[in-house]
Design an enzyme around this catalytic site. Structure first.
Site, PDB file in Angstrom:
ATOM      1  N   THR A   1      -5.874 -11.867   8.020  1.00 18.60           N
ATOM      2  CA  THR A   1      -7.251 -12.296   7.749  1.00 18.60           C
ATOM      3  C   THR A   1      -7.952 -12.691   9.051  1.00 18.60           C
ATOM      4  O   THR A   1      -7.322 -12.787  10.114  1.00 18.60           O
ATOM      5  CB  THR A   1      -7.226 -13.530   6.823  1.00 18.60           C
ATOM      6  OG1 THR A   1      -6.534 -14.585   7.516  1.00 18.60           O
ATOM      7  CG2 THR A   1      -6.531 -13.241   5.508  1.00 18.60           C
TER       8      THR A   1
ATOM      9  N   THR B   1       0.867  -1.171   0.000  1.00 15.10           N
ATOM     10  CA  THR B   1       0.000   0.000   0.000  1.00 15.10           C
ATOM     11  C   THR B   1       0.912   1.231   0.000  1.00 15.10           C
ATOM     12  O   THR B   1       1.864   1.284   0.782  1.00 15.10           O
ATOM     13  CB  THR B   1      -0.913  -0.010   1.244  1.00 15.10           C
ATOM     14  OG1 THR B   1      -1.656  -1.217   1.227  1.00 15.10           O
ATOM     15  CG2 THR B   1      -1.855   1.177   1.258  1.00 15.10           C
TER      16      THR B   1
ATOM     17  N   GLY C   1     -32.455  -1.976  -5.832  1.00 11.08           N
ATOM     18  CA  GLY C   1     -31.702  -1.947  -7.091  1.00 11.08           C
ATOM     19  C   GLY C   1     -30.750  -0.772  -7.170  1.00 11.08           C
ATOM     20  O   GLY C   1     -29.684  -0.859  -7.797  1.00 11.08           O
TER      21      GLY C   1
ATOM     22  N   GLU D   1      -3.798  -6.500   7.268  1.00 12.49           N
ATOM     23  CA  GLU D   1      -3.271  -6.675   8.641  1.00 12.49           C
ATOM     24  C   GLU D   1      -3.677  -8.032   9.218  1.00 12.49           C
ATOM     25  O   GLU D   1      -3.851  -8.170  10.428  1.00 12.49           O
ATOM     26  CB  GLU D   1      -3.721  -5.574   9.610  1.00 12.49           C
ATOM     27  CG  GLU D   1      -3.611  -4.158   9.139  1.00 12.49           C
ATOM     28  CD  GLU D   1      -2.196  -3.654   8.973  1.00 12.49           C
ATOM     29  OE1 GLU D   1      -1.253  -4.407   9.265  1.00 12.49           O
ATOM     30  OE2 GLU D   1      -2.050  -2.513   8.525  1.00 12.49           O
TER      31      GLU D   1
ATOM     32  N   ILE E   1     -30.916  -2.455   1.653  1.00 12.76           N
ATOM     33  CA  ILE E   1     -31.941  -1.429   1.898  1.00 12.76           C
ATOM     34  C   ILE E   1     -32.111  -0.546   0.654  1.00 12.76           C
ATOM     35  O   ILE E   1     -33.202  -0.090   0.343  1.00 12.76           O
ATOM     36  CB  ILE E   1     -31.565  -0.587   3.154  1.00 12.76           C
ATOM     37  CG1 ILE E   1     -31.804  -1.418   4.420  1.00 12.76           C
ATOM     38  CG2 ILE E   1     -32.346   0.729   3.196  1.00 12.76           C
ATOM     39  CD1 ILE E   1     -31.308  -0.771   5.699  1.00 12.76           C
TER      40      ILE E   1
HETATM   41  C1  LIG Z   1      -5.312  -4.107  -1.022  1.00 13.47           C
HETATM   42  C2  LIG Z   1      -4.263  -4.778  -0.204  1.00 13.47           C
HETATM   43  C3  LIG Z   1      -3.259  -4.028   0.408  1.00 13.47           C
HETATM   44  C4  LIG Z   1      -2.246  -4.657   1.131  1.00 13.47           C
HETATM   45  N1  LIG Z   1      -1.238  -3.889   1.682  1.00 13.47           N
HETATM   46  C5  LIG Z   1      -0.165  -4.523   2.229  1.00 13.47           C
HETATM   47  C6  LIG Z   1       0.973  -3.756   2.676  1.00 13.47           C
HETATM   48  O1  LIG Z   1       0.969  -2.520   2.633  1.00 13.47           O
HETATM   49  N2  LIG Z   1       2.068  -4.437   3.115  1.00 13.47           N
HETATM   50  C7  LIG Z   1       2.098  -5.796   3.197  1.00 13.47           C
HETATM   51  O2  LIG Z   1       3.124  -6.342   3.622  1.00 13.47           O
HETATM   52  N3  LIG Z   1       1.016  -6.543   2.815  1.00 13.47           N
HETATM   53  C8  LIG Z   1      -0.096  -5.932   2.335  1.00 13.47           C
HETATM   54  N4  LIG Z   1      -1.185  -6.679   1.915  1.00 13.47           N
HETATM   55  C9  LIG Z   1      -1.119  -8.136   1.979  1.00 13.47           C
HETATM   56  C10 LIG Z   1      -2.019  -8.727   3.047  1.00 13.47           C
HETATM   57  O3  LIG Z   1      -1.459  -8.481   4.324  1.00 13.47           O
HETATM   58  C11 LIG Z   1      -2.153 -10.223   2.732  1.00 13.47           C
HETATM   59  O4  LIG Z   1      -2.908 -10.331   1.538  1.00 13.47           O
HETATM   60  C12 LIG Z   1      -2.838 -10.955   3.861  1.00 13.47           C
HETATM   61  O5  LIG Z   1      -1.988 -11.035   4.984  1.00 13.47           O
HETATM   62  C13 LIG Z   1      -3.224 -12.381   3.420  1.00 13.47           C
HETATM   63  O6  LIG Z   1      -2.144 -13.032   2.842  1.00 13.47           O
HETATM   64  P1  LIG Z   1      -2.323 -13.795   1.432  1.00 13.47           P
HETATM   65  O7  LIG Z   1      -3.032 -12.883   0.526  1.00 13.47           O
HETATM   66  O8  LIG Z   1      -1.008 -14.303   1.026  1.00 13.47           O
HETATM   67  O9  LIG Z   1      -3.290 -15.002   1.752  1.00 13.47           O
HETATM   68  P2  LIG Z   1      -2.808 -16.425   2.304  1.00 13.47           P
HETATM   69  O10 LIG Z   1      -1.888 -16.279   3.449  1.00 13.47           O
HETATM   70  O11 LIG Z   1      -2.349 -17.245   1.158  1.00 13.47           O
HETATM   71  O12 LIG Z   1      -4.199 -17.005   2.835  1.00 13.47           O
HETATM   72  C14 LIG Z   1      -5.205 -17.520   1.954  1.00 13.47           C
HETATM   73  C15 LIG Z   1      -6.379 -18.003   2.801  1.00 13.47           C
HETATM   74  O13 LIG Z   1      -5.955 -19.055   3.684  1.00 13.47           O
HETATM   75  C16 LIG Z   1      -6.222 -18.708   5.031  1.00 13.47           C
HETATM   76  N5  LIG Z   1      -5.145 -19.225   5.877  1.00 13.47           N
HETATM   77  C17 LIG Z   1      -3.818 -19.003   5.743  1.00 13.47           C
HETATM   78  N6  LIG Z   1      -3.134 -19.636   6.720  1.00 13.47           N
HETATM   79  C18 LIG Z   1      -4.069 -20.262   7.491  1.00 13.47           C
HETATM   80  C19 LIG Z   1      -4.011 -21.062   8.673  1.00 13.47           C
HETATM   81  N7  LIG Z   1      -2.849 -21.338   9.283  1.00 13.47           N
HETATM   82  N8  LIG Z   1      -5.165 -21.511   9.177  1.00 13.47           N
HETATM   83  C20 LIG Z   1      -6.347 -21.236   8.596  1.00 13.47           C
HETATM   84  N9  LIG Z   1      -6.475 -20.479   7.495  1.00 13.47           N
HETATM   85  C21 LIG Z   1      -5.348 -19.993   6.951  1.00 13.47           C
HETATM   86  C22 LIG Z   1      -6.286 -17.178   5.042  1.00 13.47           C
HETATM   87  O14 LIG Z   1      -7.042 -16.717   6.140  1.00 13.47           O
HETATM   88  C23 LIG Z   1      -6.963 -16.913   3.703  1.00 13.47           C
HETATM   89  O15 LIG Z   1      -8.334 -17.099   3.832  1.00 13.47           O
HETATM   90  C24 LIG Z   1      -2.254  -6.052   1.255  1.00 13.47           C
HETATM   91  C25 LIG Z   1      -3.282  -6.819   0.661  1.00 13.47           C
HETATM   92  C26 LIG Z   1      -4.268  -6.192  -0.057  1.00 13.47           C
HETATM   93  C27 LIG Z   1      -5.341  -7.030  -0.714  1.00 13.47           C
END
Ligand SMILES: Cc1cc2nc3c(=O)[nH]c(=O)nc-3n(C[C@H](O)[C@H](O)[C@H](O)COP(=O)(O)OP(=O)(O)OC[C@H]3O[C@@H](n4cnc5c(N)ncnc54)[C@H](O)[C@@H]3O)c2cc1C
Length: 401
Positions: free
Chosen positions: A381, A162, A356, A379, A353
Site C-alpha cells: 500500500t 492473483t 453522468g 505490491e 469529465i
Molecule cells: C486484487 C488483489 C490481488 C492480490 N494479489 C496478491 C498476490 O498475487 N499475492 C500476494 O501475496 N498478495 C496479493 N494481494 C494482497 C496484497 O498484497 C495485500 O492486500 C496488501 O499487501 C495489503 O495487505 P492487507 O490487505 O492485509 O492490508 P493490511 O496490511 O491489513 O493493511 C490495512 C491498512 O493499514 C495500513 N497499514 C498497515 N501497516 C501499517 C503501518 N505499519 N503503518 C501505517 N499503515 C499501515 C495499510 O496501508 C492499509 O491501509 C492482492 C490483493 C488484492 C486486493
C-alpha cells in the site's frame, strides 16, 4: 499516445517490441476488454495471443528460450497492456515475478526445469505471501513447513493469489524453522517453495486446495483466490535456491521488480483515462461550446497530462536503475506510490469529465474507475511505500553531526 509518455533512448529492438504490443492492444484488447470485464470472463484469446508474441518470456534469458529483454522493455510493454485492460497485465505480472525469482535465486536444475516452460507460457506462475490475517506485515506469516525425510510438509492458509486458479506453479512463502534456532528473526526463518499444481479449482494436488474465485469490485477476468495447504508434501529440491531461510529476501527482491510493474500499470491506466477524457471533452457541448473550451475542464486535462508524464518518467527511471544493476528500492517505491496515486486521480478526473455518462457501464471509464483502486493496494500500500522511501532516505541522508 501521440505526445505523452514517450521514452527516449530505446533501441530498435525495444521500439519494435513496443510497437507490436501496442498494435496488439489496440486491435485485440481494447475492443473487447469492457465486455469481457463486465462478464468477469478470463481473456483466453488475448492470453494466447500474448503467448505467441513471446510476452510470457520477455525477461527470461535467451538460453532458457525467452527474449532476454530488460526490465524497462518489460515495464513499457506492461504499460501498453494495462492501457488496454489492467487485468491482462495482472495475468502476466505474477508469472513475471516468479520467473524473475527463479532467474535470480533458483538452482541450476530449477532454472533448467522451469524457465523454458515459463518462457513458452506452458507453465504459468503465481506468487503467494499474503494470508487472511496479514498482507503488509509479511514477517507475521503463520503458514509452516516441517521437514519429513526428503520432503517438507506444508500447512496453512494463503489469501489473495492473483492467478491462483489458472497458474500451474506457485511460489509460496512459509515459515520454516528447520535448521534455524528458536528466536531467529522472522525474516530469516522463511522459505519459498516452488509448488507445482494443476490449473483449476478444488483439490489441485493432494493436500492443496484452491477454493474458488474471490468476487471483486474490479480487476475482473483475472482470477484471485485463496490457497489451502493441508499436509501438502513438497520435495526438498523444490525449495527455491535449494537452501531454507532465504525466502523473505527472495520474495522482497521479486516484489521490488513487481513494484516497477505496478507503477507501469498505473501509467497505462492513467494514459487510457486521459485519452478517454480528452476525447469526450471535445465532443460534449454545454453552454454553447465543447466542454474542453471551458477553462475548468482544460485545467483538468492539463493536470491529468502532467500526472501521466510525471508517473511515466519515474517508472522509467526506476526500471533503468534496476537494469543498470543498482539497488532500486527507493526509486521503485516512489514510482509505485506516485503512479498509483496519480492513476486514481487521473481516472477520477476523466470520470468527472464524462458527467453522468461516466456512471454508465456503456462507457469505458466506468471500468477504469473500478480498476484503479487495486493499484493502491497491490505490491504494498501507499503507507508501506512511504515506509520504504522514508527508511532509505534516512540511510542516504544520515545526519553527520
Ligand atoms: C486484487 C488483489 C490481488 C492480490 N494479489 C496478491 C498476490 O498475487 N499475492 C500476494 O501475496 N498478495 C496479493 N494481494 C494482497 C496484497 O498484497 C495485500 O492486500 C496488501 O499487501 C495489503 O495487505 P492487507 O490487505 O492485509 O492490508 P493490511 O496490511 O491489513 O493493511 C490495512 C491498512 O493499514 C495500513 N497499514 C498497515 N501497516 C501499517 C503501518 N505499519 N503503518 C501505517 N499503515 C499501515 C495499510 O496501508 C492499509 O491501509 C492482492 C490483493 C488484492 C486486493
Amino acid at each position: 499516445m501521440a505526445r505523452l509518455a514517450q521514452t527516449h533512448g530505446l533501441t530498435d529492438v525495444q521500439q519494435e517490441i513496443l510497437a507490436t504490443v501496442r498494435d496488439f492492444v489496440d486491435k485485440e484488447i481494447i475492443p473487447v476488454a469492457t465486455e469481457l470485464e463486465h462478464r468477469d470472463e478470463y481473456p483466453q484469446q488475448i492470453v494466447d495471443g500474448l503467448k505467441e508474441l513471446g510476452v510470457f518470456g520477455l525477461m527470461i534469458p535467451e538460453e532458457y528460450g525467452g527474449l532476454g529483454e530488460s526490465l524497462l522493455t518489460y515495464a513499457l510493454c506492461v504499460e501498453e497492456i494495462a492501457r488496454g485492460w489492467m487485468s491482462v497485465s495482472g495475468i502476466i505480472n505474477t508469472h513475471f515475478i516468479v520467473a524473475y525469482m527463479l532467474k535470480q535465486h533458483g538452482t541450476q536444475e530449477q532454472k533448467e526445469y522451469f524457465l523454458p516452460r515459463m518462457a513458452a507460457g506452458e507453465t504459468r506462475g503465481a506468487f503467494s505471501m499474503s494470508e487472511p490475517g496479514l498482507g503488509s506485515d509479511v514477517s507475521a506469516i503463520t503458514s509452516k513447513a516441517v521437514k519429513d525425510g526428503e520432503e517438507y510438509v506444508l500447512n496453512g492458509q494463503k489469501m489473495w493469489l492473483t492467478n491462483g486458479g489458472t497458474s500451474t506453479l506457485v511460489a509460496v512463502l512459509v515459515r520454516s524453522d528447520e535448521g534455524h534456532p528458536e528466536g531467529t528473526a522472522p525474516h530469516k526463518s522463511m522459505t519459498t517453495f516452488l509448488v507445482e499444481k494443476e490449473a483449476g479449482f478444488g483439490e489441485v494436488r493432494p493436500g492443496l486446495t484452491i477454493p474458488g474465485k474471490i468476487d471483486k469490485m474490479g480487476y475482473k477476468g483475472v482470477d484471485t483466490t485463496e490457497l489451502i495447504m493441508d499436509g501438502l508434501r513438497i520435495p526438498a529440491n523444490r525449495v527455491l535456491g535449494g537452501v531454507t531461510g532465504r525466502g523473505f529476501y527472495q520474495m522482497m527482491d521479486g516484489v521490488e521488480v513487481g513494484r516497477v510493474n505496478v507503477a507501469a500499470r498505473g501509467c497505462g491506466v492513467a494514459q487510457r483515462a486521459f485519452e478517454l477524457g480528452v476525447s469526450y471533452a471535445q465532443q460534449r457541448h454545454t453552454f454553447g461550446k465543447a466542454i474542453a473550451q471551458h477553462q475548468a475542464i482544460q485545467f483538468k486535462l492539463a493536470e491529468m497530462a502532467t500526472k501521466v508524464e510525471a508517473a511515466h518518467a519515474m517508472m522509467v527511471n526506476a526500471a533503468r536503475k534496476k537494469d543498470s544493476g543498482e539497488r532500486n528500492d527507493l526509486e521503485a517505491g516512489m514510482a509505485k506510490y506516485l503512479a498509483s496515486e496519480y492513476c486514481k486521480e487521473v481516472v477520477e478526473d476523466a470520470f468527472r469529465i464524462h458527467g453522468g455518462y461516466g456512471f454508465s457501464k456503456e462507457y469505458e471509464i466506468e471500468r477504469l474507475y473500478r480498476e484503479a483502486p487495486m493499484l493502491l493496494i497491490g505490491e504494498g500500500t501507499a503507507e508501506i511505500q512511504k515506509m520504504i522511501i522514508g527508511r532509505r532516505l534516512l540511510e542516504e541522508y544520515r545526519f553527520q553531526g
